[in-house]
Design a protein around this motif. Sequence first.
Motif, mmCIF file in Angstrom:
data_model
loop_
_atom_site.group_PDB
_atom_site.id
_atom_site.type_symbol
_atom_site.label_atom_id
_atom_site.label_comp_id
_atom_site.label_asym_id
_atom_site.label_seq_id
_atom_site.Cartn_x
_atom_site.Cartn_y
_atom_site.Cartn_z
ATOM 1 N N LYS A 1 0.805 -1.222 0.000
ATOM 2 C CA LYS A 1 0.000 0.000 0.000
ATOM 3 C C LYS A 1 0.839 1.274 0.000
ATOM 4 O O LYS A 1 0.309 2.369 -0.166
ATOM 5 N N ASN A 2 2.149 1.153 0.202
ATOM 6 C CA ASN A 2 2.997 2.348 0.195
ATOM 7 C C ASN A 2 3.694 2.556 -1.156
ATOM 8 O O ASN A 2 4.546 3.429 -1.283
ATOM 9 N N ARG A 3 3.339 1.785 -2.153
ATOM 10 C CA ARG A 3 3.971 1.924 -3.480
ATOM 11 C C ARG A 3 3.372 3.096 -4.239
ATOM 12 O O ARG A 3 2.171 3.319 -4.221
ATOM 13 N N ASP A 4 4.244 3.833 -4.913
ATOM 14 C CA ASP A 4 3.808 4.901 -5.809
ATOM 15 C C ASP A 4 3.823 4.399 -7.247
ATOM 16 O O ASP A 4 4.712 3.632 -7.636
ATOM 17 N N VAL A 5 2.834 4.837 -8.028
ATOM 18 C CA VAL A 5 2.759 4.479 -9.444
ATOM 19 C C VAL A 5 2.517 5.749 -10.255
ATOM 20 O O VAL A 5 2.273 6.829 -9.698
ATOM 21 N N ILE A 6 2.584 5.609 -11.564
ATOM 22 C CA ILE A 6 2.312 6.736 -12.458
ATOM 23 C C ILE A 6 0.958 6.512 -13.118
ATOM 24 O O ILE A 6 0.733 5.489 -13.774
ATOM 25 N N TYR A 7 0.058 7.493 -12.927
ATOM 26 C CA TYR A 7 -1.274 7.423 -13.519
ATOM 27 C C TYR A 7 -1.566 8.752 -14.221
ATOM 28 O O TYR A 7 -1.468 9.821 -13.612
ATOM 29 N N ASN A 8 -1.886 8.673 -15.496
ATOM 30 C CA ASN A 8 -2.117 9.882 -16.301
ATOM 31 C C ASN A 8 -0.935 10.854 -16.239
ATOM 32 O O ASN A 8 -1.098 12.079 -16.150
ATOM 33 N N GLY A 9 0.275 10.280 -16.233
ATOM 34 C CA GLY A 9 1.478 11.088 -16.250
ATOM 35 C C GLY A 9 1.891 11.667 -14.912
ATOM 36 O O GLY A 9 2.911 12.357 -14.820
#
Length: 422
Positions: A216-224
């Motif tokens: 749950k602490n992971r960051d991702v890229i969404y819509n740039g």
Amino acid sequence: MYNYCNTLNHNLKRGILKFSEKISKNFSRPEFKFVSQMMYGILSSQSCMLSEISRKLEEKTSVKKIIDRLSRNLKEFDKGNELFENYLKAVKSEINDKTILIVDGSDITKDYTTKMECIATVRDGSTGEYKLGYHTLGITALTPEKKMPIPVYSRIYSQAEQGYVSEDEETINGLKFLSSHFNKNNIRAFDRGYDNNRYYEYLIKNEEKFVIRAKKNRDVIYNGKRINVLELAHKFKGKYSLKFKKKNGINADCKITIIPIRLVCRPKDDLNLVVCYGFGKEPMLIITNLQSTDKRLGVAVVKVYLMRWRIEEYYRFKKQQFGYENLRVRSLNSIRNLDLLLTITMGYIGVISEKSDERATVMQIIEYSKRIYGANKFVFYAIADGLFAVLSKCKQGISDMLTKKPKSMQLSLFDDVDFGWC
């Protein structure tokens, strides 16, 4: 009834010998005998202790001498890789392009010993406490119909042994083994502990399909834009429905949605985040590189991940049914060889379990297990108990059949099967 049991017993022994002969191809006669006796001893004693295995061999030699012989063979056996390669060839009929490969780690804890080679501190997965023991990495392939786990990789390791690098390195070695033996289209399924950039890098680079539960602490890229994966999940309520029965028997009505994302460490690769509500207060988050225009993709990904629980049942069976943590050998090579032989024996049970509704003899084995409420869907326990019940009735071990090739007065019911009877 006695004559039937005697015939069944003979055919079971012959099946074990045929399987042992197949996986011991090009081995010396003593090495073949060692593999056969260990497999038979493990099945007939339901134990990893050499003393129990030795007693079930029913030889005229004293139990102490049998223990010494098996102990010496375990320590000196150096054909583990070749044995496992032959084993994989023997079970390949249960593996196809749709087979799911489940990767998970476990541990062996030994609370009261300090004399075992390279023993070190491990975290006990069942209690959360730190104890002496060894780390293990296991990979199982699910059979096509029954989704029974057949082990295809098993490794015991310790941070105290010479040449040890890291737990990540051990996992990468396991993934490399999969790459060399299985198709890229076989989906690899992982739990949260494998939500690691290094594993993503390896899997994406090699174009291997995967399903990994995200932390749950992971960051991702969404819509740039960079965003926390849980924060992103809360923006979607769930578009598709999946009804699922939990392990405790309670029905769950899950809501699932699929979100296109990219990873911070791989900003050019298109992935999907599957969000599933219904397994607790927070949604279950799964990252996958599976792509499809079919709207049911999210449901399919969740189903694949839920099958990962099979490896937990596999580990539980390994520890409870055969006393995996009760092994009493000291050298690391002996421990690994004992684990190898137990793993192969469980693979043998896995192949049998796939035929539990098709072959009359397998049904008879389950009947001998005398289940109170019938056989569970995870039929490993019923198969193992049935084999134990039948083999324990015999006053002779397997040595008499190893001395000379057995001759049958009638056509066996199992001659049309590779392993002799299963």
